[in-house]
Write an enzyme that holds these catalytic residues in place. Sequence first.
Site, mmCIF file in Angstrom:
data_model
loop_
_atom_site.group_PDB
_atom_site.id
_atom_site.type_symbol
_atom_site.label_atom_id
_atom_site.label_comp_id
_atom_site.label_asym_id
_atom_site.label_seq_id
_atom_site.Cartn_x
_atom_site.Cartn_y
_atom_site.Cartn_z
ATOM 1 N N GLY A 74 -13.137 -5.058 1.539
ATOM 2 C CA GLY A 74 -13.147 -3.830 2.320
ATOM 3 C C GLY A 74 -14.490 -3.136 2.224
ATOM 4 O O GLY A 74 -14.982 -2.545 3.199
ATOM 5 N N THR A 75 -15.117 -3.210 1.060
ATOM 6 C CA THR A 75 -16.442 -2.610 0.875
ATOM 7 C C THR A 75 -17.453 -3.221 1.821
ATOM 8 O O THR A 75 -18.245 -2.505 2.463
ATOM 9 C CB THR A 75 -16.900 -2.787 -0.585
ATOM 10 O OG1 THR A 75 -16.094 -1.968 -1.435
ATOM 11 C CG2 THR A 75 -18.359 -2.380 -0.759
ATOM 12 N N ASN A 154 -7.825 7.584 -1.187
ATOM 13 C CA ASN A 154 -7.365 6.632 -2.193
ATOM 14 C C ASN A 154 -7.030 7.278 -3.536
ATOM 15 O O ASN A 154 -6.382 6.655 -4.374
ATOM 16 C CB ASN A 154 -8.411 5.531 -2.409
ATOM 17 C CG ASN A 154 -9.777 6.081 -2.752
ATOM 18 O OD1 ASN A 154 -10.358 6.827 -1.963
ATOM 19 N ND2 ASN A 154 -10.307 5.729 -3.903
ATOM 20 N N SER A 204 -8.285 -4.270 3.950
ATOM 21 C CA SER A 204 -8.586 -5.122 2.802
ATOM 22 C C SER A 204 -7.343 -5.874 2.363
ATOM 23 O O SER A 204 -6.226 -5.344 2.437
ATOM 24 C CB SER A 204 -9.110 -4.266 1.643
ATOM 25 O OG SER A 204 -9.378 -5.053 0.507
ATOM 26 N N THR A 246 -19.584 -19.267 5.200
ATOM 27 C CA THR A 246 -18.356 -20.033 5.398
ATOM 28 C C THR A 246 -17.141 -19.183 5.082
ATOM 29 O O THR A 246 -17.073 -18.535 4.041
ATOM 30 C CB THR A 246 -18.350 -21.286 4.500
ATOM 31 O OG1 THR A 246 -19.501 -22.077 4.802
ATOM 32 C CG2 THR A 246 -17.097 -22.113 4.731
ATOM 33 N N CYS A 331 -13.363 2.116 -8.527
ATOM 34 C CA CYS A 331 -14.764 1.928 -8.160
ATOM 35 C C CYS A 331 -15.686 2.986 -8.775
ATOM 36 O O CYS A 331 -16.899 2.897 -8.643
ATOM 37 C CB CYS A 331 -14.921 1.937 -6.645
ATOM 38 S SG CYS A 331 -14.080 0.557 -5.852
#
Length: 385
Positions: A74-75, A154, A204, A246, A331
Site C-alpha cells: 500500500g505504501t 488507521n 493493500s 515481475t 509504521c
Amino acid sequence: MDIIYFDNSATTRVSKAALDAAERALRCDWGNPSSVHGKGIEAERLVSAARAGIVKALGVKNPRSGRLIFTGSGTEADNLAISGSIYGKKYRFRPRIVTTDSEHPAVTNTVNFAEAHGFEVIRLSTKGGIIDDEELYSALTPETVLVSVMRVNNETGAVYDVGKIFSLAKQRCPEAVTHCDAVQGFLKLNCAPSKLNADLVTVSGHKIGAPKGIGALWCSEELIFHKRLKPVIFGGGQEDGLRSGTENVCGIAGMGAAAEERAQNMSSDRETVTALRERLISALPDGVSVNQPLGEYLQNIVSLHVPGIKSEVLVRHMSANGVCISAGSACHQGKPSHVIAALKLPKKVSGGVIRLSFGPETDKGDIDACADALRRHHDTRMPML
C-alpha cells in the site's frame, strides 16, 4: 499461552483461502506472466483473474473505467499515486497539494518530500476526527494539483467523507487529481472510486487477510488516457508501464482470494464487529476512555487512553499476558504519533493512548480476556513524562 490478537490494523492473519491460493500459485502457476509460453500464459491468467476479482470487490461497476495496478505494498501504491501524478507535469505556478494532518506515513512523508522540492502543502486539521468545511473550501484554490485524503484513519477509526471532499475539489479545481488511501477502509465500508469521486484509490493485501508484499492502485481511465500518471519504478514495463518489475503472482493470487472472501462476508463482519465493540466498551475498567471521533467512525478500530500508564509500558504488559495491542500505527516505529497529536488530546492523556483493532477471528472470549487484562494492569501506574 494462547495469543489474543488485537492489532489487525497493522496486519491481519493470512486467511485459509488466501493461503491456499498463494500456495497453488507457487506450486503450479510459477511462470513469469510476461512470458509467452504455456507457463507464462497460465500465470498471466491467474493475475488477470485476481485483478478482476479485486476490482469487483472494490465496487467498480465498469471495469473499463480504469485500471488496477499491482504494487509491492500500500505504501508503494500511495507513492505512485502522489509522486506519479504531481511530477509528470511542469507548472507555471507554485502547485498546491491538499491533504490532512493525520494521514498514514506513506502519504505524509511523500508530500513532505514534495514540499521540500517546491510544492505547497496544505494539511487540513482533523481535530476530533473531523475536517472543517470552511477550511477545506479555502484550501481548494486553482493552484491545487492534488487532493489526498484517507478513507479511514488507521489509528482512530475516523471515517472521512471523501466523496463530499473530492466532489468539492472537482468543482473548485477541476484539474486536480483526487487520491484516497483506502487501505483501512477496503472491504469494511464502501470504497468504490465512483462513490469517492476518486481518480486514484490505494488498497493493500495484508489488511484483508492476504500475504504481505502486495498492494494495488486503482487508476481512472481518464488519467491513463491523458498520461497524467507517471511511473516511479522503471524497468520492463509491466502493469501497463506504470509499475515495472515481475509481478508477485502468489501474492496477487492470495489478495484476489482474500478480497473475494471478505466481500462475501462484509455485511456479517460489520454486524459482528459492532457487537464486539459495544461489549469491549461496556467492560472497560473505570477511568479507561474511548478516543471516539466526533463524526463517523469504523467499528473495527478502538482508540483508548489509559490514565497514569505510558502506552508503550501497557503494550508490553499486555503482550506478556498474551494480548497483542499497539500504541498506534506500526509504521511509526516508536516515534510519537502525529495522528494522536492531531486529535488535540490533553498531554496527560495522549501519552497513554493504545489501539485495539478487530479482525474476522475476534470473538467474545477475546474481548473478555482483553478487558480482564486491562483491568489487572490498570493499577500498574507509571508517571507520564
